[in-house]
Structures are given as structure tokens and as C-alpha cells.
Motif scaffolding. Structure first.
Motif, PDB file in Angstrom:
ATOM      1  N   GLU A  77       0.640  -1.189  -0.021  1.00 45.25           N
ATOM      2  CA  GLU A  77       0.329   0.244  -0.158  1.00 45.25           C
ATOM      3  C   GLU A  77       0.670   1.247   0.106  1.00 45.25           C
ATOM      4  OE1 GLU A  77      -2.670   0.061   3.648  1.00 45.25           O
ATOM      5  OE2 GLU A  77      -0.848   0.026   4.669  1.00 45.25           O
ATOM      6  N   VAL A  78       0.410   2.552  -0.572  1.00 52.22           N
ATOM      7  CA  VAL A  78       1.536   3.926  -0.669  1.00 52.22           C
ATOM      8  C   VAL A  78      -0.185   4.466  -0.130  1.00 52.22           C
ATOM      9  CG1 VAL A  78       2.437   2.716  -2.482  1.00 52.22           C
ATOM     10  CG2 VAL A  78       0.571   4.016  -3.122  1.00 52.22           C
ATOM     11  N   ALA A  79       0.546   5.992  -0.023  1.00 55.25           N
ATOM     12  CA  ALA A  79      -0.310   6.794   0.829  1.00 55.25           C
ATOM     13  C   ALA A  79      -0.960   7.941  -0.251  1.00 55.25           C
ATOM     14  CB  ALA A  79       0.330   7.820   2.044  1.00 55.25           C
ATOM     15  N   GLY A  80      -1.239   7.355  -0.486  1.00 57.30           N
ATOM     16  CA  GLY A  80      -2.616   8.259  -1.966  1.00 57.30           C
ATOM     17  C   GLY A  80      -2.880   9.764  -1.057  1.00 57.30           C
ATOM     18  N   ARG A  81      -3.503  10.686  -2.288  1.00 57.36           N
ATOM     19  CA  ARG A  81      -4.374  11.868  -1.469  1.00 57.36           C
ATOM     20  C   ARG A  81      -5.815  11.923  -1.719  1.00 57.36           C
ATOM     21  NH1 ARG A  81      -0.363  14.429  -4.980  1.00 57.36           N
ATOM     22  NH2 ARG A  81       1.206  14.831  -4.097  1.00 57.36           N
ATOM     23  N   GLU A 137      27.609  12.509  -1.621  1.00 62.16           N
ATOM     24  CA  GLU A 137      27.788  11.030  -1.679  1.00 62.16           C
ATOM     25  C   GLU A 137      27.942  10.038  -2.161  1.00 62.16           C
ATOM     26  OE1 GLU A 137      28.365  11.340   2.909  1.00 62.16           O
ATOM     27  OE2 GLU A 137      26.746  13.417   2.494  1.00 62.16           O
ATOM     28  N   LEU A 138      26.182  10.161  -2.921  1.00 61.90           N
ATOM     29  CA  LEU A 138      26.187   9.177  -3.588  1.00 61.90           C
ATOM     30  C   LEU A 138      24.742   9.648  -4.694  1.00 61.90           C
ATOM     31  CD1 LEU A 138      22.919   9.302  -2.034  1.00 61.90           C
ATOM     32  CD2 LEU A 138      24.727   8.308  -0.027  1.00 61.90           C
ATOM     33  N   VAL A 139      24.206   8.521  -5.284  1.00 62.39           N
ATOM     34  CA  VAL A 139      22.897   8.856  -5.988  1.00 62.39           C
ATOM     35  C   VAL A 139      21.208   8.615  -5.085  1.00 62.39           C
ATOM     36  CG1 VAL A 139      22.188   8.066  -7.913  1.00 62.39           C
ATOM     37  CG2 VAL A 139      24.272   7.703  -8.081  1.00 62.39           C
ATOM     38  N   GLY A 140      21.180   9.621  -4.718  1.00 59.54           N
ATOM     39  CA  GLY A 140      20.593  10.180  -4.500  1.00 59.54           C
ATOM     40  C   GLY A 140      18.524   9.207  -5.057  1.00 59.54           C
ATOM     41  N   HIS A 141      17.664   8.638  -3.658  1.00 57.97           N
ATOM     42  CA  HIS A 141      16.796   8.525  -4.795  1.00 57.97           C
ATOM     43  C   HIS A 141      16.217   9.965  -4.816  1.00 57.97           C
ATOM     44  CE1 HIS A 141      12.298   8.094  -4.632  1.00 57.97           C
ATOM     45  NE2 HIS A 141      12.269   6.388  -4.539  1.00 57.97           N
ATOM     46  N   MET A 142      15.841  10.951  -3.470  1.00 55.83           N
ATOM     47  CA  MET A 142      14.934  12.322  -3.989  1.00 55.83           C
ATOM     48  C   MET A 142      14.030  12.380  -4.100  1.00 55.83           C
ATOM     49  SD  MET A 142      17.600  13.859  -2.456  1.00 55.83           S
ATOM     50  CE  MET A 142      17.594  15.417  -3.241  1.00 55.83           C
ATOM     51  N   ASP A 143      13.199  11.384  -3.766  1.00 56.41           N
ATOM     52  CA  ASP A 143      12.178  12.288  -4.215  1.00 56.41           C
ATOM     53  C   ASP A 143      11.124  10.620  -3.377  1.00 56.41           C
ATOM     54  OD1 ASP A 143       9.331  12.695  -5.181  1.00 56.41           O
ATOM     55  OD2 ASP A 143       9.007  11.595  -6.978  1.00 56.41           O
ATOM     56  N   VAL A 144      11.240  11.041  -1.863  1.00 63.28           N
ATOM     57  CA  VAL A 144      10.744   9.896  -0.850  1.00 63.28           C
ATOM     58  C   VAL A 144       9.259  10.705  -0.837  1.00 63.28           C
ATOM     59  CG1 VAL A 144      11.179   8.744   0.920  1.00 63.28           C
ATOM     60  CG2 VAL A 144      12.927   9.470  -0.289  1.00 63.28           C
ATOM     61  N   THR A 145       8.401  10.358  -1.068  1.00 66.47           N
ATOM     62  CA  THR A 145       7.435  11.115  -1.176  1.00 66.47           C
ATOM     63  C   THR A 145       6.149   9.757  -0.595  1.00 66.47           C
ATOM     64  OG1 THR A 145       6.000  10.140  -3.302  1.00 66.47           O
ATOM     65  CG2 THR A 145       7.490  12.558  -2.645  1.00 66.47           C
ATOM     66  N   PRO A 146       5.412  10.456   0.181  1.00 65.88           N
ATOM     67  CA  PRO A 146       4.000   9.591   0.609  1.00 65.88           C
ATOM     68  C   PRO A 146       3.691   8.193  -0.624  1.00 65.88           C
ATOM     69  CG  PRO A 146       3.982  10.651   1.774  1.00 65.88           C
ATOM     70  CD  PRO A 146       4.633  11.768   0.615  1.00 65.88           C
ATOM     71  N   ASN A 148       5.900   7.215  -3.099  1.00 67.13           N
ATOM     72  CA  ASN A 148       6.838   6.075  -3.733  1.00 67.13           C
ATOM     73  C   ASN A 148       7.153   5.724  -2.833  1.00 67.13           C
ATOM     74  OD1 ASN A 148       6.107   7.536  -6.195  1.00 67.13           O
ATOM     75  ND2 ASN A 148       7.737   9.079  -5.485  1.00 67.13           N
ATOM     76  N   VAL A 149       6.254   5.669  -1.571  1.00 65.76           N
ATOM     77  CA  VAL A 149       6.969   4.330  -0.239  1.00 65.76           C
ATOM     78  C   VAL A 149       5.768   3.294  -0.128  1.00 65.76           C
ATOM     79  CG1 VAL A 149       7.782   4.068   1.651  1.00 65.76           C
ATOM     80  CG2 VAL A 149       8.418   6.164   0.816  1.00 65.76           C
ATOM     81  N   VAL A 150       6.257   2.003  -0.115  1.00 58.91           N
ATOM     82  CA  VAL A 150       5.876   0.789  -0.164  1.00 58.91           C
ATOM     83  C   VAL A 150       5.350   0.375   1.312  1.00 58.91           C
ATOM     84  CG1 VAL A 150       5.104  -1.355  -1.511  1.00 58.91           C
ATOM     85  CG2 VAL A 150       5.955   0.547  -2.944  1.00 58.91           C
ATOM     86  N   PHE A 151       4.894   0.181   1.311  1.00 62.39           N
ATOM     87  CA  PHE A 151       4.165   0.034   3.091  1.00 62.39           C
ATOM     88  C   PHE A 151       3.558  -2.060   2.775  1.00 62.39           C
ATOM     89  CE2 PHE A 151       4.959   4.289   3.908  1.00 62.39           C
ATOM     90  CZ  PHE A 151       5.518   4.030   5.051  1.00 62.39           C
ATOM     91  N   ARG A 152       3.879  -2.494   3.728  1.00 68.08           N
ATOM     92  CA  ARG A 152       3.000  -4.204   3.764  1.00 68.08           C
ATOM     93  C   ARG A 152       3.008  -4.630   5.490  1.00 68.08           C
ATOM     94  NH1 ARG A 152       5.755  -5.100  -0.494  1.00 68.08           N
ATOM     95  NH2 ARG A 152       7.574  -7.097   0.510  1.00 68.08           N
ATOM     96  N   ASP A 153       2.278  -4.456   6.111  1.00 66.05           N
ATOM     97  CA  ASP A 153       2.003  -5.136   7.425  1.00 66.05           C
ATOM     98  C   ASP A 153       2.590  -3.602   8.280  1.00 66.05           C
ATOM     99  OD1 ASP A 153       0.679  -7.114   7.156  1.00 66.05           O
ATOM    100  OD2 ASP A 153       3.206  -7.728   6.831  1.00 66.05           O
ATOM    101  N   GLY A 154       2.222  -2.392   7.903  1.00 63.98           N
ATOM    102  CA  GLY A 154       2.639  -1.544   8.516  1.00 63.98           C
ATOM    103  C   GLY A 154       3.676  -0.913   8.528  1.00 63.98           C
ATOM    104  N   ARG A 155       4.857  -1.242   7.057  1.00 66.27           N
ATOM    105  CA  ARG A 155       6.037  -1.372   7.009  1.00 66.27           C
ATOM    106  C   ARG A 155       6.905  -0.790   6.444  1.00 66.27           C
ATOM    107  NH1 ARG A 155      10.766  -4.403   6.758  1.00 66.27           N
ATOM    108  NH2 ARG A 155       9.725  -5.788   6.127  1.00 66.27           N
ATOM    109  N   ALA A 156       7.264  -0.029   5.736  1.00 67.08           N
ATOM    110  CA  ALA A 156       7.927   0.199   4.671  1.00 67.08           C
ATOM    111  C   ALA A 156       8.897  -0.031   4.099  1.00 67.08           C
ATOM    112  CB  ALA A 156       8.487   1.610   4.763  1.00 67.08           C
ATOM    113  N   VAL A 157       8.580  -1.145   2.840  1.00 65.94           N
ATOM    114  CA  VAL A 157       9.289  -2.166   2.630  1.00 65.94           C
ATOM    115  C   VAL A 157      10.013  -1.542   1.056  1.00 65.94           C
ATOM    116  CG1 VAL A 157       8.290  -3.725   3.274  1.00 65.94           C
ATOM    117  CG2 VAL A 157       7.374  -3.431   1.157  1.00 65.94           C
ATOM    118  N   ALA A 158       9.888  -1.107   0.723  1.00 61.06           N
ATOM    119  CA  ALA A 158      10.135  -0.275  -0.938  1.00 61.06           C
ATOM    120  C   ALA A 158       9.994   1.509  -1.245  1.00 61.06           C
ATOM    121  CB  ALA A 158       9.371  -1.831  -1.646  1.00 61.06           C
ATOM    122  N   LEU A 159      10.989   1.369  -1.925  1.00 62.60           N
ATOM    123  CA  LEU A 159      11.043   2.281  -2.465  1.00 62.60           C
ATOM    124  C   LEU A 159      11.149   2.493  -3.980  1.00 62.60           C
ATOM    125  CD1 LEU A 159      14.260   4.352  -1.221  1.00 62.60           C
ATOM    126  CD2 LEU A 159      12.158   4.818  -0.410  1.00 62.60           C
TER     127      LEU A 159
END
Length: 278
Positions: A77-81, A137-146, A148-159
Motif C-alpha cells: 500500500e502507498v499513501a495517496g491523496r 556522497e551517493l546517488v540519492g532517490h530524492m523523491d521519497v514522497t508518500p 513512492n514508499v510501499v508499505f506492508r504490515d505497517g512497515r516501509a518495504v520498498a522505494l
């Protein structure tokens, strides 16, 4: 890039919620996305993450017959609007920070292929020059919006959605994430679920879970203000030069949102810094 083919017709379901990229669909257990100038960097980045065993990102499968990149679909699940009520949950906030730290550690050894990093827009303005302070320092994701984060069982599991990935610092990554998850915004512009959020506390919770160092914590507010000022000019430039989703966001008042955020940060920054260093 290998071709991707399927023998049976697969229903394509539009995936909505992004501000800029259009034409993203789910087809069975895959996601199809348009290629763009960013694709060489993103494809190399995703291959690196697969090689080092980072399981918090889609796998790149190839390019389909319509010239779209094919990625694995990540269930969750992701957090939409409008944002769901759980967007304010501190345990979820911690899990986003841990996932981002895991990604940043996994990507730290990645060297972008020659020519894959796109030059940013050439904007001659003191606010833009002042925000270029630290070497990446690295190649960042730089778009960690709700979105763009996938959750399962209340925990963030993927970008997901690495289209804005670019060289950055770890502090840049944290600032970007906190902009959306603290959120670093004037209360007028927050989602109702986070309108009354204790932003200094949420910044501390995130920084602790990420493992952000003391020097970075002390500089976080100042860097956020500088990045916000630069963002206003970059967003205006992209709206004028690229149109599309950038123009829609600008027309919808994103420039005013950025200015209000800057003013709010200047006023409340000392409280955020105090919480981060307490």
C-alpha cells in the motif's frame, strides 16, 4: 537492455498519483513506464541494487514492444491523496527512515555510467548557487514522497519511482524525506492528517531511526532553507521549459507553497534544531 515479451494479452491498469510522469500502468505482475533522459542512470542504479541484494526496489526486467521499461510490481500500500490516517504513525515514520538508510548504504558504492547523470537546469541566481554547498556522497532517490514508499504490515518495504534520482548527500536525502513525512511545511499546506503534527519531534524520530550524525542534524534546518530557495527557481524553470506536470504544479501554486515553507522554517527552525540535538 533486453527486450521484454509476453505471449498472452495482459490488462493494463493505470497507476495514478504521480505529479510529473504519465503513462505508468500495471500489467499483471509488472509495471510499464515511459523511457526518458533519466532512464540510463535509473536502469544502471536498479541493476546495482539487484546485484548488491537490496530488496527494497523494483527489479528491471527489460523494455517492452512499445518501448516502455518493464519493472516488477511490488505488492503493498502507498499513501495517496488525501493521505490515510496512518500517514501520521510514528512507527511507519521510523520504518521509512530505516528503509532510506538501507537504500543509501546499498547505493553508496554505485558509480554512474559515463554520461548518465544529467546536468541540472542552468539557473544563474544567488539562491541557486548558495544551495550548492556539499559534494555528493551517493546517488540519492530524492523523491521519497508518500506515493513512492510501499508499505506492508505497517512497515516501509520498498522505494519506487527513481526518475528524480541524482547525486546527493545523505543530508539531502533526509531533508527530502522530511519535507514530506515530518512534514516541513506551513500548516496551511499540510494534509489534514498531519496538520497538527509535532514536526520537531517527528524530525527527531526520523533522524534517530536513520542514524543521522550530529553535524548533519545541526545543519539540517539551514540546508533545508537553502534547498527550498533553490527549489522555487528550479520548479519555475521546469514549469516554463518542460511544461506537463511541472507546469500543472506551478499553476496549482507550488511556488507559493515553497515560499510559505521557507518562512515557516525560518520561524520554527530553532525548535526543530533543538529537538534534533536534545
Amino acid at each position: 537492455m533486453r527486450a521484454w515479451q509476453h505471449t498472452d494479452p495482459v490488462e493494463e491498469i493505470p497507476l495514478l498519483g504521480g505529479d510529473v510522469t504519465v503513462g505508468v500502468v500495471r500489467a499483471g505482475d509488472t509495471v510499464r513506464r515511459p523511457l526518458g533522459p533519466h532512464s540510463p542512470l535509473v536502469h544502471a542504479l536498479l541493476r546495482h541494487l539487484e546485484q548488491v541484494g537490496f530488496d527494497g526496489a523494483p527489479r528491471l526486467l527489460g523494455v517492452d514492444e512499445q518501448g516502455r521499461e518493464v519493472l516488477t510490481f511490488i505488492e503493498g500500500e502507498v499513501a495517496g491523496r488525501p493521505r490515510p490516517r496512518w500517514a501520521a504513525d510514528e512507527d511507519r515514520l521510523r520504518s521509512v527512515a530505516r528503509l532510506l538508510r538501507h537504500y543509501d548504504d546499498a547505493i553508496a558504492g554505485f558509480i554512474p555510467p559515463p554520461g548518465s547523470v544529467l546536468d541540472g537546469p542552468a539557473i544563474e541566481h544567488p539562491d541557486v548557487r548558495a544551495a550548492t554547498l556539499d559534494p555528493p556522497e551517493l546517488v540519492g532517490h530524492m523523491d521519497v514522497t508518500p506515493e513512492n514508499v510501499v508499505f506492508r504490515d505497517g512497515r516501509a518495504v520498498a522505494l519506487i519511482d527513481f526518475d528524480l534520482a541524482r547525486p546527493a548527500t545523505r543530508l539531502d536525502e533526509v531533508v527530502n524525506a522530511l519535507t514530506h513525512w515530518a512534514p516541513l511545511a506551513d500548516p496551511h499546506d499540510r494534509d489534514p492528517q498531519l496538520a497538527d503534527a509535532d514536526v520537531p519531534r517527528r524530525c527527531r524520530v526520523f533522524a534517530d531511526a536513520y542514524g543521522l550524525g550530529l553535524d548533519a542534524r545541526a545543519r539540517l534546518v539551514d540546508v533545508t532553507v537553502l534547498r527550498s530557495r533553490r527549489s522555487w527557481h528550479v520548479m519555475r524553470h521546469r514549469a516554463e521549459a518542460d511544461g506537463g506536470g511541472w507546469a500543472r504544479m506551478w499553476a496549482d501554486g507550488v511556488g507559493d507553497v515553497i515560499r510559505r515553507r521557507e518562512a515557516w522554517l525560518v520561524e520554527h527552525g530553532p525548535a526543530i534544531t533543538a529537538a534534533l540535538l536534545a
